[in-house]
Design a protein around this motif. Structure first.
Motif, short mmCIF file in Angstrom:
data_model
loop_
_atom_site.label_atom_id
_atom_site.label_comp_id
_atom_site.label_asym_id
_atom_site.label_seq_id
_atom_site.Cartn_x
_atom_site.Cartn_y
_atom_site.Cartn_z
N ASN A 154 -4.76 11.41 -6.11
CA ASN A 154 -3.44 10.98 -6.61
C ASN A 154 -2.71 10.08 -5.62
OD1 ASN A 154 -3.01 13.19 -4.83
ND2 ASN A 154 -1.05 13.69 -5.82
N LEU A 155 -3.44 9.20 -4.96
CA LEU A 155 -2.81 8.33 -3.95
C LEU A 155 -3.39 6.93 -4.00
CD1 LEU A 155 -0.95 8.00 -1.46
CD2 LEU A 155 -2.88 8.75 -0.06
N ASP A 156 -2.50 5.95 -4.07
CA ASP A 156 -2.86 4.53 -3.98
C ASP A 156 -2.22 3.92 -2.75
OD1 ASP A 156 -4.23 4.72 -6.36
OD2 ASP A 156 -2.68 3.73 -7.56
N ILE A 157 -2.74 2.75 -2.36
CA ILE A 157 -2.21 2.02 -1.21
C ILE A 157 -2.28 0.53 -1.51
CG2 ILE A 157 -4.45 1.90 -0.04
CD1 ILE A 157 -2.94 2.28 2.63
N LEU A 158 -1.39 -0.22 -0.89
CA LEU A 158 -1.49 -1.67 -0.94
C LEU A 158 -2.52 -2.10 0.11
CD1 LEU A 158 2.26 -2.78 -1.22
CD2 LEU A 158 0.58 -2.54 -3.06
N ASP A 159 -3.59 -2.70 -0.34
CA ASP A 159 -4.63 -3.16 0.59
C ASP A 159 -3.99 -4.09 1.61
OD1 ASP A 159 -6.72 -4.90 1.73
OD2 ASP A 159 -8.04 -3.88 0.30
N PRO A 160 -4.08 -3.76 2.91
CA PRO A 160 -3.42 -4.58 3.95
C PRO A 160 -3.90 -6.03 3.98
CG PRO A 160 -4.16 -2.48 4.85
CD PRO A 160 -4.78 -2.60 3.49
N GLN A 161 -5.08 -6.26 3.47
CA GLN A 161 -5.64 -7.61 3.53
C GLN A 161 -5.35 -8.43 2.28
OE1 GLN A 161 -9.65 -6.37 4.29
NE2 GLN A 161 -9.38 -6.35 6.51
N THR A 162 -5.33 -7.77 1.11
CA THR A 162 -5.14 -8.51 -0.14
C THR A 162 -3.78 -8.27 -0.78
OG1 THR A 162 -6.04 -6.75 -1.56
CG2 THR A 162 -7.61 -8.30 -0.54
N GLY A 163 -3.11 -7.18 -0.40
CA GLY A 163 -1.84 -6.83 -1.04
C GLY A 163 -2.01 -6.18 -2.40
N GLU A 164 -3.24 -5.97 -2.82
CA GLU A 164 -3.50 -5.36 -4.12
C GLU A 164 -3.36 -3.84 -4.03
OE1 GLU A 164 -7.24 -4.96 -7.31
OE2 GLU A 164 -7.49 -6.03 -5.39
N ARG A 165 -2.78 -3.24 -5.08
CA ARG A 165 -2.68 -1.78 -5.14
C ARG A 165 -4.03 -1.20 -5.54
NH1 ARG A 165 1.82 2.03 -8.27
NH2 ARG A 165 0.54 3.94 -8.27
N VAL A 166 -4.57 -0.33 -4.68
CA VAL A 166 -5.91 0.23 -4.90
C VAL A 166 -5.87 1.71 -4.53
CG1 VAL A 166 -7.11 -1.94 -4.47
CG2 VAL A 166 -6.64 -0.38 -2.55
N PRO A 167 -6.81 2.51 -5.04
CA PRO A 167 -6.91 3.90 -4.58
C PRO A 167 -7.19 3.94 -3.07
CG PRO A 167 -8.19 3.57 -6.58
CD PRO A 167 -7.79 2.20 -6.11
N LEU A 168 -6.56 4.88 -2.38
CA LEU A 168 -6.84 5.03 -0.95
C LEU A 168 -8.33 5.32 -0.73
CD1 LEU A 168 -5.54 5.34 1.96
CD2 LEU A 168 -5.75 7.81 1.53
N ALA A 169 -8.91 6.12 -1.61
CA ALA A 169 -10.33 6.49 -1.52
C ALA A 169 -10.79 6.91 -2.91
CB ALA A 169 -10.51 7.63 -0.51
N ARG A 170 -11.99 7.41 -2.99
CA ARG A 170 -12.52 7.88 -4.28
C ARG A 170 -11.61 8.95 -4.88
NH1 ARG A 170 -18.71 9.60 -3.25
NH2 ARG A 170 -18.61 9.97 -5.51
N ARG A 171 -11.51 8.96 -6.21
CA ARG A 171 -10.69 9.96 -6.90
C ARG A 171 -11.34 11.34 -6.85
NH1 ARG A 171 -6.12 7.34 -6.50
NH2 ARG A 171 -5.65 5.87 -8.18
N TYR A 172 -12.66 11.38 -7.00
CA TYR A 172 -13.36 12.66 -6.93
C TYR A 172 -14.81 12.39 -6.58
CZ TYR A 172 -15.60 11.93 -11.53
OH TYR A 172 -16.35 11.46 -12.58
N ARG A 173 -15.55 13.45 -6.37
CA ARG A 173 -16.93 13.33 -5.95
C ARG A 173 -17.76 14.42 -6.60
NH1 ARG A 173 -19.37 15.24 -0.20
NH2 ARG A 173 -21.48 14.44 -0.46
N LYS A 174 -18.92 14.05 -7.08
CA LYS A 174 -19.87 15.04 -7.58
C LYS A 174 -21.14 14.97 -6.73
CE LYS A 174 -22.30 16.82 -11.62
NZ LYS A 174 -22.59 16.68 -13.07
#
Length: 606
Positions: A154-174
């Motif tokens: 439940n966390l997004d970040i503005l990519d420091p290089q592109t300024g695009e809003r992206v997930p900080l990391a994977r949402r989940y893992r199996k």
């Protein structure tokens, strides 16, 4: 090593040397065994930079390198026995110790130290998000360091290089476990945090579990175990919502929660196949969780085992415990990898000069082990000595003032002896400065502390996001507080409670009572008193007790608590906004101020 058995508890008489040369050596104590199962977990949370261990506390003196050796030795045992071991960390790895805070930029050494542990599921904490640079570092360094094992549901970040809003990391893992073939679906959550920097976006848990990707993940029928790791208190509404969402579609699949944030040892039962563990703070605790009876890799799906068992243990972070639980000694326990990391910690501490002294503390000063007010209370020391001596703006020094600080700003005790660069950051790592409101009617300022400490419910109703309990230490917000030990009588309530001890003389330490009983701690200790403290304290400067001539004062406060100050003043009839506030003692932060007071008043080497 000589081992004796007392009341079913192993007691070995041995002196164990800690990895960091300046650390106190652990002492022998009765130990409970680890309850190994089919799948086992090691869990850390809220380490806050304490990766060198507690140099002045024997019970918690192992460092991150020792923990790496411990995990590697337990993985070896798991492989030998054909069971699984996973390692979990649930955030707040920064802010709280000189190893992180003393470098420029902050965290220059800790990222390389922390990444050496092989962690299977890792999540963010709120402290990683307070400032843009620390959240950027999390995205650019920590997430890549742990590849696909870092989860941010439940966390997004503005990519420091592109300024695009992206997930900080994977949402989940199996994934499927190595030895037992258990199919795991794992998530990584943060509580509904609102104090993050504006380059990150925390989505409410309630909104996240309504998203299609989450619904698809929990509807997966090819799963044997759900793991919910998060920087979330295990008794929170956020975890309850996740539990209910999964149970609506998977009524009997086991669910294991790993929490954090409140700095306590705790264990919660959701139902017979779902439990949650919270594993303390500051590298004091290594949580151990085990589960047995899990169907493996799709086998026996027609009749899930009814005899599923969940067990926990809170391990004191010291070499005495580590050696016992691995059946090894000071020669056979350390791995080359772990020893190298301990050496890296030592060289990092030397580079930062963390053992350099500002002064010598003449007494112990406690956050919660003595009642407030008290000559041994760190808060009494702060309000009676430090704040009156140091909170003096040259341009306003002749103006009477009320200075207010929240107790949560003081994170740890001061021990009698050397007060070092490291101590400065363990006591208060926050770089917050002071602000003030000028010329507040004294009749209003006179009641301000009472409102902050006693009108929490009213303030919460006026601003639900500003819970008054957030001003106090996190342990108190969790309901751990008020355990008072007097002589042989223990009067206690809530979570942290004393165990029934045997006749052996015990060292003081954690004595946890949780949903599974009173046997969770690996080390049997005598109980320690824990006292509630107020949300805030104050120092009145230039104002005598019976001074009726004062009409207006400056209200000075730590910048962090400004929203509560403005809300309390509004409750008292004041109409103040952020625009009415100004910086006080520009360029001086709370941590630096404390260090300066120590230099001037506790001068000298111990």
């Amino acid at each position: 090593m000589i081992t004796r058995w007392l009341g079913g508890l192993a007691v070995s008489v041995i002196v164990v040397q800690a990895a960091q040369p300046s650390a106190a050596s652990p002492v022998s104590a009765p130990l409970r065994e680890l309850p190994w199962g089919q799948i086992n977990f090691l869990h850390t949370t809220d380490t806050h930079g304490w990766h060198a261990g507690h140099l002045q506390e024997p019970s918690f003196s192992a460092d991150w390198g020792d923990y790496i050796s411990f995990a590697e030795r337990l993985r070896e045992r798991a492989d030998e026995e054909g069971v699984d071991l996973l390692v979990i960390d649930t955030g707040d790895r920064i802010e709280g110790n000189g190893l992180y805070d003393a470098s420029d930029p902050k965290g220059m050494y800790t990222s390389d130290i922390f990444k050496e542990q092989e962690i299977d599921i890792i999540t963010v904490g709120n402290h990683e998000l307070y400032k843009q640079n620390s959240s950027d570092n999390e995205y650019l360094k920590t997430v890549p360091n742990f590849k696909g094992n870092y989860l941010a549901s439940n966390l997004d970040i503005l990519d420091p290089q592109t300024g695009e809003r992206v997930p900080l990391a994977r949402r989940y893992r199996k994934f499927t476990t190595k030895n037992q073939g258990i199919r795991v679906v794992a998530f990584g959550f943060l509580f509904d945090f609102k104090g993050n920097a504006n380059n990150t976006f925390v989505q409410k848990v309630q909104d996240t579990i309504d998203e299609e990707w989450f619904k698809d993940a929990i509807h997966d029928r090819e799963v044997d175990l759900f793991v919910i790791a998060g920087h979330v208190h295990i008794r929170s509404e956020e975890f309850r919502m996740i539990f209910r969402a999964i149970r609506e579609v998977q009524w009997d699949t086991p669910i294991q929660f790993f929490g954090g944030h409140y700095h306590i040892r705790d264990y919660k039962k959701f139902d017979s196949k779902s439990y949650a563990i919270e594993s303390g703070r500051y590298m004091e605790t290594i949580g151990f969780q085990s589960i047995s009876g899990v169907p493996t890799g799709g086998k026996d799906q027609s009749s899930r085992k009814a005899s599923m068992t969940f067990s926990r243990r809170y391990i004191d972070n010291n070499l005495y415990s580590f050696h016992h639980h691995t059946s090894l000694n000071s020669t056979t326990f350390p791995t080359a990898h772990g020893s190298n990391v301990s050496s890296l910690i030592l060289s990092s501490r030397k580079a930062l000069k963390l053992d350099s002294q500002f002064g010598c503390a003449p007494i112990d000063l406690w956050t919660n082990r003595v009642p407030y007010p008290n000559n041994s209370s760190i808060f009494s020391w702060l309000e009676q000595l430090v704040l009156p001596d140091m909170v003096i703006d040259p341009e306003r020094k002749s103006t009477p003032r009320v200075v207010i600080a929240n107790t949560g700003a003081m994170r740890f005790d001061i021990f009698k002896g050397p007060f070092t660069i490291d101590t400065t950051f363990t006591v208060s790592p926050f770089s917050t400065g002071f602000r003030y409101i000028k010329d507040v009617p004294f009749k209003m300022a006179d009641q301000l502390l009472t409102v902050l400490n006693n009108e929490g419910e009213i303030l919460n109703q006026a601003a639900p996001n500003l819970k008054a309990g957030m001003l106090a230490p996190p342990e108190q917000a969790a309901g751990r507080a008020s355990m008072i030990v007097s002589g042989t009588q223990e009067n206690y309530q809530r979570i942290q409670q004393p165990l029934v001890a045997n006749k052996q003389k015990l060292t003081p330490g954690y004595t946890t009572k949780d949903d599974a009983g009173e046997d969770g701690d690996d080390t049997v200790h005598s109980p320690i008193s824990f006292y509630d403290v107020p949300n805030c304290i104050e120092a009145r400067i230039g104002i005598t007790t019976d001074d009726k001539a004062v009409e207006t004062v400056d209200v000075v406060y730590l910048e962090f608590i400004q929203p509560w100050i403005l809300l309390a003043l509004k409750f008292l009839g004041g109409e103040y906004e952020s625009a009415d506030t100004e910086g006080y003692l520009e360029g001086v932060d709370f941590t630096t101020m404390i260090a300066q007071w120590v230099k001037e008043n506790w001068e000298g080497d111990c």
